[in-house]
Write a protein that holds these residues in place. Structure first.
Motif, short mmCIF file in Angstrom:
data_model
loop_
_atom_site.label_atom_id
_atom_site.label_comp_id
_atom_site.label_asym_id
_atom_site.label_seq_id
_atom_site.Cartn_x
_atom_site.Cartn_y
_atom_site.Cartn_z
N CYS A 1 5.79 15.18 11.56
CA CYS A 1 6.44 15.09 12.87
C CYS A 1 7.95 15.10 12.65
O CYS A 1 8.57 14.03 12.46
CB CYS A 1 6.02 13.83 13.62
SG CYS A 1 4.33 13.83 14.26
N ALA B 1 3.00 9.49 18.62
CA ALA B 1 2.36 10.79 18.50
C ALA B 1 0.85 10.63 18.61
O ALA B 1 0.30 9.55 18.36
CB ALA B 1 2.73 11.43 17.16
N THR C 1 4.54 14.30 21.93
CA THR C 1 4.81 15.34 20.93
C THR C 1 6.29 15.42 20.56
O THR C 1 6.67 16.17 19.68
CB THR C 1 4.34 16.71 21.44
OG1 THR C 1 4.96 16.98 22.70
CG2 THR C 1 2.82 16.71 21.61
N ALA C 2 7.11 14.64 21.25
CA ALA C 2 8.54 14.53 20.94
C ALA C 2 9.06 13.32 21.68
O ALA C 2 8.39 12.78 22.58
CB ALA C 2 9.30 15.79 21.36
N ALA C 3 10.25 12.88 21.30
CA ALA C 3 10.84 11.72 21.96
C ALA C 3 11.65 12.17 23.17
O ALA C 3 12.36 13.18 23.13
CB ALA C 3 11.75 10.97 20.99
N SER C 4 11.52 11.43 24.25
CA SER C 4 12.39 11.62 25.41
C SER C 4 13.60 10.71 25.25
O SER C 4 13.68 9.89 24.33
CB SER C 4 11.63 11.28 26.69
OG SER C 4 10.53 12.15 26.87
N TRP D 1 10.48 7.44 18.62
CA TRP D 1 9.23 8.20 18.43
C TRP D 1 8.60 7.83 17.10
O TRP D 1 9.25 7.85 16.05
CB TRP D 1 9.54 9.70 18.48
CG TRP D 1 8.32 10.57 18.47
CD1 TRP D 1 7.09 10.29 19.01
CD2 TRP D 1 8.22 11.89 17.93
NE1 TRP D 1 6.24 11.34 18.83
CE2 TRP D 1 6.89 12.34 18.17
CE3 TRP D 1 9.11 12.72 17.26
CZ2 TRP D 1 6.45 13.59 17.74
CZ3 TRP D 1 8.68 13.97 16.85
CH2 TRP D 1 7.36 14.40 17.09
N GLY E 1 11.65 14.80 13.10
CA GLY E 1 12.45 14.07 14.07
C GLY E 1 11.93 12.70 14.44
O GLY E 1 12.60 11.97 15.17
N ALA E 2 10.75 12.33 13.94
CA ALA E 2 10.22 11.00 14.24
C ALA E 2 11.03 9.94 13.50
O ALA E 2 11.38 10.09 12.33
CB ALA E 2 8.76 10.91 13.83
N GLY F 1 5.65 8.92 14.57
CA GLY F 1 4.82 10.07 14.28
C GLY F 1 3.52 9.72 13.59
O GLY F 1 3.27 8.59 13.16
#
Length: 316
Positions: A253, A293, A239-242, A247, A255-256, A249
């Motif tokens: 999404c 995602a 659901t988000a990038a570490s 990431w 920030g993808a 999406g």
């Protein structure tokens, strides 16, 4: 070996057919992905497919033919098989059927099994090539075994240039994931999700599909546990990038770095899957990772999730 780049015209088709007739290998577009074609009747040509890809020989290949009549020369059709062929061919459906005793195919194609995986592709250039060649083509995806499948001619060149005779360039593939594979030994069984949704098959059959397949002893292509893999490790349902992740999406999404489909369209996502995997791998670099995602597990989403699960599996 110099790999020729052939145009999608009469000259390109004639040259491709001549190479195939001489036992050579030609990558060509289908509606799903690019296939690595060789004469399915020739032990030498089929052995070269396995060698060029680095593919294990226990993993059978799909035979491509121009029509149902041609398919009937190599496989035995019952009423169910005829119904499915009439409904979905030409198109991204592979049927695993009993091999005819007089088929004349190389046993390397079937990995020594008593069945054959066969389909009639819909791509006009693939159909023109089959007609020009005048025989069955064994054609797995045109990439090194286990790596990301090719949906453009340049993807083929990146993996197989110098190892095959030619690439017939038909532009990007429209479907973007490999064919659905259905086994018809007993109850119809889904062996690999793909370009035709299982819901459509169940509607045509009037019954639910069983599931089948063994990653240790494949009865059809695409069943190995680790497959379609980029260099970077993959994390699913993110659901988000570490830290250190690129990431990818699906739908909105924020920030993808990349997206399979900004609108959440599964057809668009399937068409973009392998190209996006390649782009994400480039962005991730040698020490990065890729996060995907969640994708709904319905329709073509089943095929997308199947490919991503195999891409994320531990590498052999």
């Amino acid at each position: 070996m110099h790999t020729e780049h052939l145009s999608p015209d009469a000259n390109g088709l004639d040259r491709a057919a001549a190479i195939l007739s001489a036992g050579g290998l030609v990558a060509f577009p289908t509606e799903t992905v690019y296939g690595l074609g060789g004469d399915a009747r020739s032990d030498h040509a089929v052995a070269r497919i396995f060698d060029a890809k680095g593919r294990p020989r226990f993993n059978p290949l799909i035979v491509h033919v121009p029509d149902i009549a041609s398919a009937s020369r190599y496989a035995t059709f019952d009423a169910t098989a005829r119904l499915l062929a009439a409904t979905f061919w030409p198109g991204p459906l592979t049927l695993v059927l009993p091999l005819r005793d007089d088929a004349g195919l190389s046993p390397l194609v079937t990995a020594g099994l008593s069945t054959v995986a066969i389909r009639v592709p819909a791509h006009p250039l693939a159909r023109a090539l089959l007609t020009a060649f005048g025989g069955p083509l064994a054609a797995p995806s045109a990439n090194p075994s286990g790596k990301v499948s090719p949906t453009r001619a340049e993807h083929v060149a990146a993996g197989l240039a110098g190892r095959i005779e030619a690439i017939l360039d038909g532009g990007p593939c429209a479907v973007g994931v490999e064919s659905t594979i259905l086994g018809l030994q007993g109850a119809p069984a889904l062996l690999r999700p793909g370009g035709i949704a299982s819901e459509a098959l169940e509607a045509a059959l009037g019954q639910p599909l069983a599931t089948g397949g063994d990653s240790a002893k494949p009865s059809a292509p695409g069943q190995l546990a680790s497959h379609y893999a980029p260099e970077a490790p993959i994390r699913l349902n993110a659901t988000a990038a570490s830290a250190g992740e690129t990431w990818v999406g699906f739908g909105p999404c924020a920030g993808a770095a990349l997206t399979l489909s900004p609108s959440g369209d599964l057809i668009e996502a399937a068409a973009n899957l392998f190209e996006t995997l390649r782009r994400a791998d480039t962005l991730a670099g040698p020490n990065g990772k890729i996060a995907f995602a969640p994708v709904p597990d319905i329709g073509l989403g089943r095929a997308i999730n199947d490919r991503l699960t195999r891409a994320a599996a531990p590498r052999p």
